[in-house]
Design an enzyme around this catalytic site. Structure first.
Site, PDB file in Angstrom:
ATOM      1  N   CYS A  69     -16.400   1.648  -0.045  1.00  0.00           N
ATOM      2  CA  CYS A  69     -15.367   0.624   0.235  1.00  0.00           C
ATOM      3  C   CYS A  69     -14.945   0.859   1.590  1.00  0.00           C
ATOM      4  CB  CYS A  69     -14.160   1.197  -0.728  1.00  0.00           C
ATOM      5  SG  CYS A  69     -13.509   2.516  -0.479  1.00  0.00           S
TER       6      CYS A  69
ATOM      7  N   HIS B  71      -7.005   0.713  -6.607  1.00  0.00           N
ATOM      8  CA  HIS B  71      -7.108  -0.579  -5.710  1.00  0.00           C
ATOM      9  C   HIS B  71      -7.776  -1.664  -6.148  1.00  0.00           C
ATOM     10  CE1 HIS B  71      -7.777  -1.594  -1.567  1.00  0.00           C
ATOM     11  NE2 HIS B  71      -8.368  -0.747  -1.200  1.00  0.00           N
TER      12      HIS B  71
ATOM     13  N   ARG C  57     -13.379  -8.899   0.904  1.00  0.00           N
ATOM     14  CA  ARG C  57     -12.136  -8.517   0.936  1.00  0.00           C
ATOM     15  C   ARG C  57     -11.417  -9.926   1.311  1.00  0.00           C
ATOM     16  NH1 ARG C  57     -10.191  -3.327   0.958  1.00  0.00           N
ATOM     17  NH2 ARG C  57      -8.217  -4.490   0.515  1.00  0.00           N
TER      18      ARG C  57
ATOM     19  N   ASP D 182     -17.193   6.901  -2.063  1.00  0.00           N
ATOM     20  CA  ASP D 182     -16.151   6.910  -1.308  1.00  0.00           C
ATOM     21  C   ASP D 182     -15.672   8.273  -0.776  1.00  0.00           C
ATOM     22  OD1 ASP D 182     -13.790   5.884  -0.235  1.00  0.00           O
ATOM     23  OD2 ASP D 182     -12.524   5.918  -2.228  1.00  0.00           O
TER      24      ASP D 182
ATOM     25  N   ARG E  18       1.034  -1.260   0.048  1.00  0.00           N
ATOM     26  CA  ARG E  18      -0.058  -0.054   0.051  1.00  0.00           C
ATOM     27  C   ARG E  18       0.899   1.318   0.109  1.00  0.00           C
ATOM     28  NH1 ARG E  18      -5.598   1.316   3.280  1.00  0.00           N
ATOM     29  NH2 ARG E  18      -6.115  -0.135   1.579  1.00  0.00           N
TER      30      ARG E  18
ATOM     31  N   GLN F 211      -9.696  -4.273  -3.843  1.00  0.00           N
ATOM     32  CA  GLN F 211     -11.278  -3.657  -3.338  1.00  0.00           C
ATOM     33  C   GLN F 211     -12.239  -3.635  -4.538  1.00  0.00           C
ATOM     34  OE1 GLN F 211     -12.146  -2.105  -0.416  1.00  0.00           O
ATOM     35  NE2 GLN F 211     -14.274  -2.530  -1.168  1.00  0.00           N
TER      36      GLN F 211
HETATM   37  N1   CP Z   1     -11.327  -0.251   1.695  1.00  0.00           N
HETATM   38  C1   CP Z   1     -10.132  -0.415   2.329  1.00  0.00           C
HETATM   39  O1   CP Z   1      -8.887  -0.569   1.722  1.00  0.00           O
HETATM   40  O2   CP Z   1     -10.015  -0.101   3.896  1.00  0.00           O
HETATM   41  P1   CP Z   1      -8.639   0.071   4.595  1.00  0.00           P
HETATM   42  O3   CP Z   1      -8.223   1.126   3.927  1.00  0.00           O
HETATM   43  O4   CP Z   1      -9.052  -0.060   6.119  1.00  0.00           O
HETATM   44  O5   CP Z   1      -7.869  -1.156   4.304  1.00  0.00           O
HETATM   45  N1  NVA Z   2      -9.884   6.463  -1.939  1.00  0.00           N
HETATM   46  C1  NVA Z   2      -9.677   5.898  -0.671  1.00  0.00           C
HETATM   47  C2  NVA Z   2      -9.768   4.564  -0.403  1.00  0.00           C
HETATM   48  C3  NVA Z   2      -9.524   4.004   0.821  1.00  0.00           C
HETATM   49  C4  NVA Z   2      -9.899   2.659   1.410  1.00  0.00           C
HETATM   50  C5  NVA Z   2      -8.182   6.476  -0.242  1.00  0.00           C
HETATM   51  O1  NVA Z   2      -7.394   6.251  -1.075  1.00  0.00           O
HETATM   52  O2  NVA Z   2      -7.992   6.837   0.882  1.00  0.00           O
END
Ligand code: CP
Ligand code: NVA
Length: 307
Positions: free
Chosen positions: A265, A130, A293, A225, A103, A133
């Protein structure tokens, strides 16, 4: 399948359906066995530059449930690209572990990890995509309807990483997607062009608009989101001012078809992109998404880490 899952567009339609089948099989098998042997002796490194609840926990639980292990490496631990170059981290990890889930702030970092590691790299969220997701989300829609082709999905809000992966995935799977964002917050033209090219082959319609009411009309699935993704915190006030009309609330949903589902999400910013009433209401399938997930990531790991 390719060695890595950096973009959802690394997968073909057949490979996505294969992952769905595997996710279901593993879920069923685990009802009878507390732990499956498929990843015995394998370790996944979780390189996380940003916080996470769902992604971290589901990757860790997925490894554990298949007799593997996971080691969490925060930015404070390894200083990716600061204490040590991304390439050197990738080369070293490849000596000891069997997969990397990353990440990152910049998508380029995931690409670099993928270039320099000999083990599979899974994008666990970057500024561009992502994919895990989006795969969980499509599995959720598939569970609910038993089909994906011709389904109408609306995206309301920021044209962000989750939106990009959904848009590319929709194009691959033959899903029609209407994306409604404020002006200047549309998804990147490069991703829209890529999605439109894929969509042509799969009879999917992808439409980008600035009108949320148009997007929710005829959409059985309505997704939103956060307006401010991780890494954009300094823009939060500016974004709140621009995104008001894009809140998913009862007024907007008065334009939706009689039967629709609400998707997010998570994490949600209650009272901003979505109201409590909608998030917790009878149309919400957010917890099915969160549960999936785990199932889809088990399938991804069981596939990539044993190829
Ligand atoms: N939806 C998602 O990726 O959640 P987190 O940021 O908590 O991993
Ligand atoms: N768009 C959001 C998704 C979090 C899971 C972010 O990148 O923070």
């Amino acid at each position: 399948m390719k060695k890595d899952l950096v973009s959802i567009a690394d997968l073909s339609k057949a490979e996505i359906y294969k992952l769905f089948d595997k996710a279901r099989d593993l879920k069923d098998e685990l009802k009878f066995e507390p732990r499956l042997p498929y990843l015995a002796g394998k370790t996944l490194a979780l390189i996380f530059e940003k916080p996470s609840l769902r992604t971290r926990v589901t990757f860790e639980v997925a490894m554990h449930s298949m007799s593997g292990s996971a080691t969490y490496l925060s930015q404070a631990d390894i200083g990716l690209g600061k204490r040590e170059s991304v390439a050197d981290v990738a080369r070293n990890l490849s000596l000891w572990i069997n997969g990397i889930s990353a990440r990152t702030f910049s998508h380029k970092t995931v690409l670099e990890l993928s270039t320099y590691s000999n083990v599979p790299v899974i994008n666990a969220l970057s500024d561009l995509e992502h994919p895990c997701q989006a795969l969980a989300d499509f599995l959720t829609i598939y569970d609910k309807l038993g089909r994906l082709e011709g389904v109408n999905l609306a995206w309301i809000g920021d044209g962000n990483n989750v939106c990009n992966s959904l848009m590319l995935g929709a194009a691959i799977l033959g899903i029609n997607m209407k994306i409604a964002t404020p002006k200047d917050y549309e998804p990147k033209p490069m991703i829209v062009t890529q999605a439109l090219n894929i969509a042509k082959k799969n009879k999917a319609k992808i439409i980008v608009t600035n009108e949320p009411v148009d997007a929710v009309k005829d959409s059985e699935f309505i997704y939103t989101d956060t307006w401010t993704s991780m890494g954009q915190e300094t823009e939060a006030d500016k974004r709140k001012a621009v995104f008001g009309k894009f809140q998913v609330n009862a007024k907007l949903l008065a334009n939706a078809p009689r039967s629709y589902s609400i998707m997010h999400c998570l994490p949600a910013h209650r009272g901003e992109e979505i109201t409590d009433e909608v998030l917790d209401g009878p149309h919400s399938i957010i917890l099915n998404q969160a549960e999936n997930r785990l199932h889809i990531q088990r399938a991804i790991l069981a596939t990539l880490l044993t190829s």
